[in-house]
Design an enzyme around this catalytic site. Structure first.
Site, PDB file in Angstrom:
ATOM      1  N   ASP A  95      33.782 -54.026 -10.413  1.00 27.16           N
ATOM      2  CA  ASP A  95      32.448 -54.294  -9.856  1.00 27.16           C
ATOM      3  C   ASP A  95      32.356 -55.240  -8.663  1.00 27.16           C
ATOM      4  O   ASP A  95      31.479 -55.077  -7.839  1.00 27.16           O
ATOM      5  CB  ASP A  95      31.550 -54.835 -10.981  1.00 27.16           C
ATOM      6  N   LYS A 116      26.146 -61.731 -12.585  1.00 27.32           N
ATOM      7  CA  LYS A 116      25.634 -61.521 -11.240  1.00 27.32           C
ATOM      8  C   LYS A 116      25.230 -62.852 -10.584  1.00 27.32           C
ATOM      9  O   LYS A 116      25.115 -62.927  -9.359  1.00 27.32           O
ATOM     10  CB  LYS A 116      24.486 -60.516 -11.245  1.00 27.32           C
ATOM     11  N   SER A 125      23.866 -49.444  -8.878  1.00 23.37           N
ATOM     12  CA  SER A 125      23.975 -49.251 -10.323  1.00 23.37           C
ATOM     13  C   SER A 125      23.895 -47.771 -10.702  1.00 23.37           C
ATOM     14  O   SER A 125      23.051 -47.042 -10.192  1.00 23.37           O
ATOM     15  CB  SER A 125      22.858 -50.026 -11.014  1.00 23.37           C
ATOM     16  N   HIS A 135      30.297 -55.373  -3.420  1.00 22.29           N
ATOM     17  CA  HIS A 135      29.875 -54.813  -4.702  1.00 22.29           C
ATOM     18  C   HIS A 135      30.578 -53.462  -4.859  1.00 22.29           C
ATOM     19  O   HIS A 135      30.030 -52.415  -4.514  1.00 22.29           O
ATOM     20  CB  HIS A 135      28.352 -54.643  -4.704  1.00 22.29           C
ATOM     21  N   ARG A 176      18.716 -57.066 -15.769  1.00 18.54           N
ATOM     22  CA  ARG A 176      18.446 -58.270 -14.987  1.00 18.54           C
ATOM     23  C   ARG A 176      16.977 -58.304 -14.587  1.00 18.54           C
ATOM     24  O   ARG A 176      16.304 -57.282 -14.575  1.00 18.54           O
ATOM     25  CB  ARG A 176      19.311 -58.303 -13.725  1.00 18.54           C
ATOM     26  N   LYS A 232      30.808 -46.561 -10.096  1.00 11.67           N
ATOM     27  CA  LYS A 232      31.884 -47.514  -9.780  1.00 11.67           C
ATOM     28  C   LYS A 232      32.834 -47.686 -10.959  1.00 11.67           C
ATOM     29  O   LYS A 232      34.049 -47.553 -10.831  1.00 11.67           O
ATOM     30  CB  LYS A 232      31.311 -48.895  -9.399  1.00 11.67           C
ATOM     31  N   THR A 233      32.253 -48.014 -12.118  1.00 13.76           N
ATOM     32  CA  THR A 233      33.083 -48.279 -13.291  1.00 13.76           C
ATOM     33  C   THR A 233      33.754 -46.997 -13.775  1.00 13.76           C
ATOM     34  O   THR A 233      34.959 -46.974 -14.042  1.00 13.76           O
ATOM     35  CB  THR A 233      32.225 -48.907 -14.409  1.00 13.76           C
ATOM     36  N   ARG A 245      25.325 -51.226 -22.851  1.00 19.40           N
ATOM     37  CA  ARG A 245      26.507 -51.710 -22.126  1.00 19.40           C
ATOM     38  C   ARG A 245      27.576 -52.212 -23.062  1.00 19.40           C
ATOM     39  O   ARG A 245      27.312 -52.528 -24.219  1.00 19.40           O
ATOM     40  CB  ARG A 245      26.104 -52.912 -21.251  1.00 19.40           C
TER      41      ARG A 245
HETATM   42  P1  ATP Z   1      26.702 -50.752 -12.454  1.00 27.97           P
HETATM   43  O1  ATP Z   1      26.691 -51.373 -11.085  1.00 27.97           O
HETATM   44  O2  ATP Z   1      25.349 -50.821 -13.093  1.00 27.97           O
HETATM   45  O3  ATP Z   1      27.794 -51.255 -13.325  1.00 27.97           O
HETATM   46  P2  ATP Z   1      28.277 -48.323 -11.928  1.00 27.97           P
HETATM   47  O4  ATP Z   1      28.264 -47.917 -10.486  1.00 27.97           O
HETATM   48  O5  ATP Z   1      29.481 -48.996 -12.427  1.00 27.97           O
HETATM   49  O6  ATP Z   1      26.922 -49.155 -12.240  1.00 27.97           O
HETATM   50  P3  ATP Z   1      28.802 -46.425 -13.980  1.00 27.97           P
HETATM   51  O7  ATP Z   1      28.797 -47.396 -15.099  1.00 27.97           O
HETATM   52  O8  ATP Z   1      30.119 -45.903 -13.547  1.00 27.97           O
HETATM   53  O9  ATP Z   1      27.993 -47.004 -12.747  1.00 27.97           O
HETATM   54  O10 ATP Z   1      27.803 -45.254 -14.383  1.00 27.97           O
HETATM   55  C1  ATP Z   1      27.888 -43.915 -13.975  1.00 27.97           C
HETATM   56  C2  ATP Z   1      27.250 -43.091 -15.090  1.00 27.97           C
HETATM   57  O11 ATP Z   1      27.022 -41.754 -14.662  1.00 27.97           O
HETATM   58  C3  ATP Z   1      28.166 -43.026 -16.294  1.00 27.97           C
HETATM   59  O12 ATP Z   1      27.372 -43.075 -17.439  1.00 27.97           O
HETATM   60  C4  ATP Z   1      28.832 -41.645 -16.108  1.00 27.97           C
HETATM   61  O13 ATP Z   1      29.225 -41.088 -17.336  1.00 27.97           O
HETATM   62  C5  ATP Z   1      27.702 -40.837 -15.500  1.00 27.97           C
HETATM   63  N1  ATP Z   1      28.113 -39.681 -14.658  1.00 27.97           N
HETATM   64  C6  ATP Z   1      27.707 -38.407 -14.843  1.00 27.97           C
HETATM   65  N2  ATP Z   1      28.208 -37.606 -13.899  1.00 27.97           N
HETATM   66  C7  ATP Z   1      28.949 -38.372 -13.068  1.00 27.97           C
HETATM   67  C8  ATP Z   1      29.707 -38.087 -11.885  1.00 27.97           C
HETATM   68  N3  ATP Z   1      29.794 -36.868 -11.369  1.00 27.97           N
HETATM   69  N4  ATP Z   1      30.350 -39.123 -11.302  1.00 27.97           N
HETATM   70  C9  ATP Z   1      30.238 -40.385 -11.801  1.00 27.97           C
HETATM   71  N5  ATP Z   1      29.527 -40.696 -12.904  1.00 27.97           N
HETATM   72  C10 ATP Z   1      28.884 -39.703 -13.548  1.00 27.97           C
HETATM   73 MN    MN Z   2      29.795 -50.867 -13.314  1.00 25.25          MN
END
Ligand code: ATP
Ligand code: MN
Length: 543
Positions: free
Chosen positions: A266, A209, A247, A229, A68, A251-252, A332
């Site tokens: 999300d 978003k 980010s 969020h 973004r 979360k995901t 992504r």
């Molecule tokens: P966005 O808001 O950008 O979607 P998000 O909060 O959903 O971000 P995720 O997509 O879940 O973030 O990204 C977390 C990344 O960190 C993933 O690539 C995951 O494999 C990695 N990772 C490594 N170690 C950990 C951990 N201990 N816990 C969570 N994620 C981890």
């Molecule tokens: Mn996410």
């Protein structure tokens, strides 16, 4: 000879659906309404805009923008928004007349071009349903909208009446001199006309978003609903958990748990009747270093219908190489939520029993899990801390702190206090457990220690949700005042207290103190008007 365009319209739509009447779009070439994923994939490939991977998912590139562009996001400042929006660097003003002029130029640009229309909606709870008509220049952007928003039935499409419109024309470039934008790309929200216009960028996250920002205005401001969020899932006993975080904090990843039904990954709302509902109908997962072993649910969701963005390939094959970050670290995939096996239908849960604030602390000083008091919960919600690793830049090894109020400042049109006030009341009334989870570094900061193993983080979260941390001993961390469990099933006890994982204790104290100082500095903006209790939850510096 001049070619006179006769708009040809294809596909399913309501009998009164009319882009000319509703949006002033005229003299388009072909208008493709609500095409199936197969048709959109076909067009994407025919236009040379994407390739099929051997997973069945299509792969596209978003071009110059692979993320973004927050500085190019504007809100039209008029009667509806002037006194309500928290204007500043995040919410930048755009004049109504400039909006009309720019939108007119977009309409002129679209003359003689094909467009794809998608009828969709946001908010799984019918009380808040918002119908969205998305008009895109590119077929795969339309697929993104199909994947990410909620999908009306055929019957609903025949009677569809849009509340909001999005017009997304990435190949239209604004001219800052004429249009009043910052540069050639823009995403502009108009709350009076209920239109979002996007140009100059193909990054799909702007579409998602954009609507999130709209809901973050409408729901708290007009309907007294907290917008969040966060991701959300539900256990076997119907217990809901929320995972807030900026980010890359997890979360995901952490909400996709085979033992719990996914509500959403999300964006959610939480109302006073105890409804926690997904805004969306799909997931937008990172694919960097994705593997079947570590993240099977996400890995298996990448199949026909999913849209991969900016990935690389194993040489000479159509097999995605998720370790290839040559285009961007922010690779992504979007897919409809039903690509995940275990989902909640409809995407609605009850008042949460547990809330997790995820932070990826690259300094390695915050504990991997700690229990927050109500005041600490408010303090951390308003702070919205995470740290990014400097990553690709040469010679930059020190992580960067990010404080983003309510774990989502770029998408919040109102003052953070509004969201904090709503959350505070809910935590107060509903007796929710709030946990701070550091999914980042342990045993030292970035460069020294390592990122917390995903399996340990999952084990800690599971233990918290199953009540297995209710009766263990806790120690209080001196600087942050966090209550840290001294044992946790499936996790070695020695990693629970970060100071113990650092070889050099002095270095730990210095780093922790440094981070505490940054928390305190950041909170200065929010001190006025904050209750003493919350101010008291601030970290205490070592002297
Ligand atoms: P966005 O808001 O950008 O979607 P998000 O909060 O959903 O971000 P995720 O997509 O879940 O973030 O990204 C977390 C990344 O960190 C993933 O690539 C995951 O494999 C990695 N990772 C490594 N170690 C950990 C951990 N201990 N816990 C969570 N994620 C981890
Ligand atoms: Mn996410």
């Amino acid at each position: 000879m001049q070619k006179y365009n006769i708009m040809e319209e294809y596909g399913k739509r309501a009998s009164n659906a009319n882009l000319t009447k509703d949006l002033g779009l005229s003299n388009l070439e072909n208008v493709y309404w609500n095409m199936s994923p197969a048709e959109l994939i076909e067009d994407t490939i025919l236009l040379g805009e994407g390739v099929l991977t051997d997973t069945g998912a299509i792969a596209i590139n978003t071009g110059k923008f692979t993320g973004r562009s927050p500085e190019d996001r504007f809100i039209v400042c008029d009667e509806k928004t002037e006194d309500a929006v928290w204007w500043g660097k995040i919410n930048k003003k755009f004049e109504p007349a400039k909006f009309d002029a720019l939108f007119n130029r977009m309409k002129a640009y679209l003359v003689g071009k094909d467009v794809y229309v998608r009828d969709s909606y946001a908010c799984a709870d019918d009380n808040y349903r918002m119908n969205i008509r998305v008009v895109t220049e590119l077929p795969w952007a339309n697929m993104f909208a199909y994947n990410m928003f909620l999908r009306p039935t055929d019957e609903e499409i025949e009677n569809f009446s849009p509340d909001w419109h999005i017009v997304c024309a990435p190949n239209f470039l604004a001219d800052p001199e004429i249009d009043g934008t910052r540069q050639s790309n823009f995403a502009i929200l108009n709350f009076t006309q209920k239109i979002i216009i996007i140009g100059g960028t193909k990054y799909t996250g702007e579409i998602k978003k954009g609507i999130f920002s709209v809901l973050n205005f409408i729901l708290p401001h007009e309907k007294n609903v907290l917008s969040m969020h966060c991701s959300a899932n539900v256990g076997k006993d119907g217990d809901t958990a929320l995972f807030f975080g900026l980010s890359g904090t997890g979360k995901t990843t952490l909400s996709s748990d085979p033992n719990r039904r996914l509500i959403g990954d999300d964006e959610h709302g939480w109302d006073d009747n105890g409804s926690v509902f997904n805004f969306e109908g799909g997931c937008y997962a990172k694919t960097i270093n994705l593997s079947a072993e570590k993240e099977p649910q996400i890995y298996n969701a990448i199949k026909f219908g999913a849209v991969l963005e900016n990935i690389g390939f194993k040489e000479g094959t159509s097999t995605p190489d998720y370790d290839d970050v040559s285009i961007t670290q922010n690779t992504r995939v979007s897919y409809p939520i039903y690509h995940i096996d275990n989902i909640m239908e409809p995407s609605i849960g009850k008042n949460p029993k547990n809330i997790f604030f995820l932070t990826c602390d690259a300094f390695g000083v915050l504990p991997p899990i700690s229990r927050l008091t109500k005041a600490q919960a408010m303090y951390h919600f308003i702070s919205g801390y995470t740290a990014k690793v400097a990553g690709t830049e040469d010679g930059v090894t020190e992580p960067q702190t990010v404080f983003s109020a309510c774990f989502g400042a770029p998408f919040l049109p109102l003052h953070p206090a509004k969201y904090a006030e709503l959350l505070g009341k809910k935590i107060e009334n509903e007796n929710v457990n709030v946990w701070l989870v550091n999914t980042g570094w342990s045993g030292g900061g970035y460069g020294e220690g390592e990122r917390m193993s995903l399996s340990y983080t999952r084990a800690m979260i599971t233990a918290a949700m199953e009540g297995k941390l209710d009766n263990v001993d806790f120690v209080q961390d001196e600087i942050f005042g966090l209550n840290i469990p001294t044992s946790c099933p499936e996790v070695p006890s020695e990693i629970l207290t970060p100071r113990n994982t650092w070889k050099d204790k002095e270095a730990y104290d210095k780093k922790a103190n440094d981070l505490a100082q940054r928390f305190i500095k950041n909170f200065e903006t929010f001190e006025a008007g904050a209750p003493q209790e919350i101010l008291d939850a601030a970290p205490k510096l070592l002297v």
